[in-house]
Write a protein that holds these residues in place. Sequence first.
Motif, PDB file in Angstrom:
ATOM      1  N   ALA A 128     104.205 -71.024 -38.265  1.00  0.00           N
ATOM      2  CA  ALA A 128     105.280 -71.850 -37.713  1.00  0.00           C
ATOM      3  C   ALA A 128     106.367 -72.064 -38.764  1.00  0.00           C
ATOM      4  O   ALA A 128     107.559 -72.047 -38.461  1.00  0.00           O
ATOM      5  N   LYS A 129     105.917 -72.249 -40.016  1.00  0.00           N
ATOM      6  CA  LYS A 129     106.887 -72.407 -41.102  1.00  0.00           C
ATOM      7  C   LYS A 129     107.750 -71.164 -41.209  1.00  0.00           C
ATOM      8  O   LYS A 129     108.969 -71.239 -41.315  1.00  0.00           O
ATOM      9  N   ILE A 130     107.079 -70.022 -41.178  1.00  0.00           N
ATOM     10  CA  ILE A 130     107.816 -68.763 -41.307  1.00  0.00           C
ATOM     11  C   ILE A 130     108.809 -68.649 -40.160  1.00  0.00           C
ATOM     12  O   ILE A 130     109.956 -68.257 -40.338  1.00  0.00           O
ATOM     13  N   GLU A 131     108.333 -69.034 -38.982  1.00  0.00           N
ATOM     14  CA  GLU A 131     109.165 -68.919 -37.795  1.00  0.00           C
ATOM     15  C   GLU A 131     110.438 -69.750 -37.937  1.00  0.00           C
ATOM     16  O   GLU A 131     111.521 -69.341 -37.548  1.00  0.00           O
ATOM     17  N   SER A 132     110.281 -70.943 -38.530  1.00  0.00           N
ATOM     18  CA  SER A 132     111.467 -71.790 -38.636  1.00  0.00           C
ATOM     19  C   SER A 132     112.221 -71.513 -39.936  1.00  0.00           C
ATOM     20  O   SER A 132     113.057 -72.307 -40.351  1.00  0.00           O
ATOM     21  N   GLY A 133     111.911 -70.397 -40.553  1.00  0.00           N
ATOM     22  CA  GLY A 133     112.713 -69.955 -41.689  1.00  0.00           C
ATOM     23  C   GLY A 133     112.317 -70.561 -43.019  1.00  0.00           C
ATOM     24  O   GLY A 133     113.012 -70.409 -44.010  1.00  0.00           O
ATOM     25  N   LEU A 134     111.179 -71.267 -43.052  1.00  0.00           N
ATOM     26  CA  LEU A 134     110.744 -71.844 -44.324  1.00  0.00           C
ATOM     27  C   LEU A 134     109.794 -70.886 -45.031  1.00  0.00           C
ATOM     28  O   LEU A 134     109.318 -69.921 -44.464  1.00  0.00           O
ATOM     29  N   GLU A 135     109.527 -71.216 -46.286  1.00  0.00           N
ATOM     30  CA  GLU A 135     108.548 -70.432 -47.027  1.00  0.00           C
ATOM     31  C   GLU A 135     107.155 -70.908 -46.645  1.00  0.00           C
ATOM     32  O   GLU A 135     106.910 -72.117 -46.561  1.00  0.00           O
ATOM     33  N   PRO A 136     106.237 -70.000 -46.382  1.00  0.00           N
ATOM     34  CA  PRO A 136     104.880 -70.446 -46.100  1.00  0.00           C
ATOM     35  C   PRO A 136     104.213 -70.853 -47.417  1.00  0.00           C
ATOM     36  O   PRO A 136     103.603 -70.033 -48.089  1.00  0.00           O
ATOM     37  N   ASP A 137     104.359 -72.123 -47.790  1.00  0.00           N
ATOM     38  CA  ASP A 137     103.941 -72.529 -49.127  1.00  0.00           C
ATOM     39  C   ASP A 137     102.639 -73.324 -49.127  1.00  0.00           C
ATOM     40  O   ASP A 137     102.271 -73.905 -50.133  1.00  0.00           O
ATOM     41  N   GLY A 138     101.963 -73.387 -47.987  1.00  0.00           N
ATOM     42  CA  GLY A 138     100.707 -74.126 -47.917  1.00  0.00           C
ATOM     43  C   GLY A 138      99.669 -73.506 -48.842  1.00  0.00           C
ATOM     44  O   GLY A 138      99.718 -72.326 -49.145  1.00  0.00           O
ATOM     45  N   ASN A 139      98.752 -74.339 -49.279  1.00  0.00           N
ATOM     46  CA  ASN A 139      97.718 -73.844 -50.173  1.00  0.00           C
ATOM     47  C   ASN A 139      96.428 -73.636 -49.393  1.00  0.00           C
ATOM     48  O   ASN A 139      95.838 -74.574 -48.868  1.00  0.00           O
ATOM     49  N   SER A 140      95.988 -72.396 -49.357  1.00  0.00           N
ATOM     50  CA  SER A 140      94.812 -72.095 -48.552  1.00  0.00           C
ATOM     51  C   SER A 140      93.548 -72.071 -49.399  1.00  0.00           C
ATOM     52  O   SER A 140      92.473 -71.797 -48.901  1.00  0.00           O
ATOM     53  N   GLU A 141      93.712 -72.353 -50.687  1.00  0.00           N
ATOM     54  CA  GLU A 141      92.604 -72.230 -51.633  1.00  0.00           C
ATOM     55  C   GLU A 141      91.366 -72.972 -51.141  1.00  0.00           C
ATOM     56  O   GLU A 141      90.270 -72.407 -51.095  1.00  0.00           O
ATOM     57  N   GLN A 142      91.574 -74.232 -50.734  1.00  0.00           N
ATOM     58  CA  GLN A 142      90.445 -75.068 -50.361  1.00  0.00           C
ATOM     59  C   GLN A 142      89.703 -74.492 -49.154  1.00  0.00           C
ATOM     60  O   GLN A 142      88.470 -74.440 -49.137  1.00  0.00           O
ATOM     61  N   LEU A 143      90.464 -74.054 -48.181  1.00  0.00           N
ATOM     62  CA  LEU A 143      89.862 -73.495 -46.973  1.00  0.00           C
ATOM     63  C   LEU A 143      89.106 -72.211 -47.304  1.00  0.00           C
ATOM     64  O   LEU A 143      88.035 -71.950 -46.781  1.00  0.00           O
ATOM     65  N   LYS A 144      89.711 -71.453 -48.183  1.00  0.00           N
ATOM     66  CA  LYS A 144      89.106 -70.194 -48.585  1.00  0.00           C
ATOM     67  C   LYS A 144      87.768 -70.479 -49.261  1.00  0.00           C
ATOM     68  O   LYS A 144      86.747 -69.880 -48.950  1.00  0.00           O
ATOM     69  N   GLU A 145      87.815 -71.463 -50.181  1.00  0.00           N
ATOM     70  CA  GLU A 145      86.595 -71.850 -50.888  1.00  0.00           C
ATOM     71  C   GLU A 145      85.514 -72.255 -49.896  1.00  0.00           C
ATOM     72  O   GLU A 145      84.360 -71.874 -50.019  1.00  0.00           O
ATOM     73  N   LYS A 146      85.912 -73.008 -48.914  1.00  0.00           N
ATOM     74  CA  LYS A 146      84.976 -73.508 -47.915  1.00  0.00           C
ATOM     75  C   LYS A 146      84.279 -72.345 -47.219  1.00  0.00           C
ATOM     76  O   LYS A 146      83.061 -72.352 -47.032  1.00  0.00           O
ATOM     77  N   ALA A 147      85.064 -71.358 -46.846  1.00  0.00           N
ATOM     78  CA  ALA A 147      84.507 -70.197 -46.152  1.00  0.00           C
ATOM     79  C   ALA A 147      83.552 -69.448 -47.071  1.00  0.00           C
ATOM     80  O   ALA A 147      82.441 -69.092 -46.678  1.00  0.00           O
ATOM     81  N   LEU A 148      83.995 -69.256 -48.308  1.00  0.00           N
ATOM     82  CA  LEU A 148      83.158 -68.490 -49.229  1.00  0.00           C
ATOM     83  C   LEU A 148      81.903 -69.270 -49.598  1.00  0.00           C
ATOM     84  O   LEU A 148      80.826 -68.701 -49.766  1.00  0.00           O
ATOM     85  N   GLU A 149      82.072 -70.586 -49.691  1.00  0.00           N
ATOM     86  CA  GLU A 149      80.927 -71.431 -49.989  1.00  0.00           C
ATOM     87  C   GLU A 149      79.863 -71.280 -48.915  1.00  0.00           C
ATOM     88  O   GLU A 149      78.684 -71.120 -49.193  1.00  0.00           O
TER      89      GLU A 149
END
Lengths: 713, 117
Positions: free
Chosen positions: A107-128
């Motif tokens: 949605a950010k990309i769509e509205s012309g913003l930079e997708p700057d969210g940090n996915s690290e935590q979610l990624k960790e969760k999945a890998l965990e």
Amino acid sequence: MTDNMDREPMLEMFIFETYQLIDQLEQALLSFEKGAGFEASINEIFRIMHTIKGSAAMMLFDNISTLAHSMEDLFFYLREERPENVEPSKIIDIVFEGVDFIKAETAKIESGLEPDGNSEQLKEKALEYLQHLKNSNPSSDNAKYEAKKEGTKESHENVEQKYYISSSKNTQKLMTNKYEAIIFFEDGCEMENIRAFSVVHDLESVAEIISYVPEDVMENSDSVQTIRDKGFKVVFKTDLGLDEVKDRLYHTVLLKDLQVFLTDDDLEGFEFIENKEIDVEQKEAQSNTEKKNIVLDDINEEQIKDFDKKSESGKASLENVKEQLKTVGKQSVISVNIAKLDLLMDLVGELVISGAMVTQNPDLKGLTLNNFSKAARQLNKITGELQDIVMSIRMVPLSMTFQKMNRIVRDMSKKLDKSVELEIIGEETEVDKNIIERITDPLIHLIRNSIDHGIERSDERLEKGKNPTGKLVLEARNAGGEVWIIVKDDGKGLNREKILERARVNGLIHKPEAELTDREIYSFIFLPGFSTKENVTEFSGRGVGMDIVTKNIEMVGGSVQIDSIPGEGTTFLIKFPLTLAIIDGMIIAVGCNKYTIPTIAILESFRVKNEAVIEDENGNEMIMVRGECYPVVRLHRRFGIDTEVTDFNEGIMIMLESEGKRRCIFADELLGEQQVVVKALPKYIKKVNAIAGCTLLGDGDISLILDIDDIIQ
Amino acid sequence: MKKVLVADDATFMRTSLRMMLERNGFEVVGEAENGLVAVNKYKEMNPDIVTMDITMPICDGIKAVQMIKEYDPNAKIIMISSMGQECFVKEAIISGAKGFIVKPFKEDYVIETLAKL
């Protein structure tokens, strides 16, 4: 992605496709949760994550890409290992969180913003969780899994690590020349080990491979680095001449550097050559390393069996696919920018008008034009067909929109700790794409409201003798020229008194209370700023929204009705026209004005005698038709128009029906039926009572389109 | 001009490839969103080159390679692979794929890979 790639259209496509994939993903997750087709869902989720990963990486959206990658890993493990004690709900929660993240970033990309969210935590969760699964599942399986991941299909138990490269036919021949070749691949071409394998594979058809270094191209991912640093060396025997060999090897894809020379040595003759200078030190080191020879024609029985089995199962699956091939029809699909379709629709609309302008041109009045009429009929027929086709292009089934609601229901019932079952009926019903876009938010809102305010908690429901699981029905159906969408719950129903009270407080009542019908009272909840819920939840009850529901629906020419039975539930009925743009209209004259009535609303038209019209004590005119009494609306009075036709004898009576109610309107005369292109009234004209829009007639006149609902109510 | 059939389940990838190829003098004669469609279109259009994604629904790229090769042993197929799919690429090469591209790909590498066929 290369710099010269035009990013804009790709970006648009990325956004479009990611949304589409997310929709599919949510479906897959929900069916995964229901346990239906466990395996199919896992496979699909894996595939979707894989695709998102790839696309995001191409667009350099690393946060999305890495997150999708971790999810892909998780599902790869699930798919390959089918571990035990998996908690689907946990996985689903993890993935849903990930999906929400990707959605938000997109949605950010769509509205012309930079997708700057940090996915690290979610990624960790999945890998965990992946790690947790691996830990709780015994290691033998993991080894296999790791092996697959690392790229070796053969199990690691194959201690001898010999290369059983299938015997090529050429081995029988006498191979005279022995060559060694050193190959460097382009920087950053990736998967150098497979490229090396590919070279060997290619050579096998013409040569007998004697050995190559690094020898563990497939098993050891470090081999990639070795090839990058020192090149890939292969020794082989062949009948080909040096030039032929060179020519063949020069065809290697992404080749940076190649050296080929005749040799008599085996691996001892292997030299690390850099810039054509022999590095003696390395040569020594090389000869000290243990080399493994390639064993040809030395496949033991077990392996043959194994191979047979493999190829058999491979064949079976091939057959399977072929079966599918027969059943899958050849249907190619393209996606088209909706703006183009809108434009096409507008143009067709203009074409319809222009067509009418020609065929009904005032200049032609009174002329006998046989051939012209024939041609005109043909033109009308073709524009009609064209219009139907354009309409059908824009028609989209509601299923995607409806399926989205599954997620809403799931999230809501989880958060509010209510048990709710969603039943979807008629999702194949098709409506105009524009309508779909407008209908999604109102539907989400109605469903949230139903779950939040309507459906009770399980214990409460049990007390009332209801099924502990609440039922929500989402239904779509075609009804004449309209589509109806019904949202029905079996909750506690609306609180009539509370709504009345709130309406009173907010000063919304403009009519004696005793005269208000239930439906009118319920409709108060659609007014701006109305909310009876004291405690606001995350999902609903903020007092914003219900008026948005009506606003959105009215924007596409629709209406909402509420019915509610205390203790039994509430039903919302949303009605909107199949299409917005072009309708069949009856043109009528009142004074010097021309009005258009949607033909679909007309039951009949007839001439009446003055005596047929009766008046009640309030002066309201009524007419008896076949024993039924219908109120009469004189259009000239309603709109305040001067006309010479005020006598029922001279004019025409038209019977209209809407929502089961009938009424007769009185006009001067019928001018004829025509397809009209509906245009909204200009913004500077406020909403006019009983007028739905306007249109341009064939002779260039403007005609107002009557709002039948308004007239009948 | 060499005729190319692009098989990938992601519209995005298909379009990326199409744009790259068309900029460089290839003619993209068809797109396929899964392996089955790719096989069908191959038979229909007889392209010179096929670019084949590995992970696709209904029928994956490897099966598609096998089927196309069975139909036309001289078919030239390039696999489109992600990092971490080494074993599948290997399988595809054994099945007869002529080469591969690794995602995310660079334009010049893509073109070189196809041009060398």
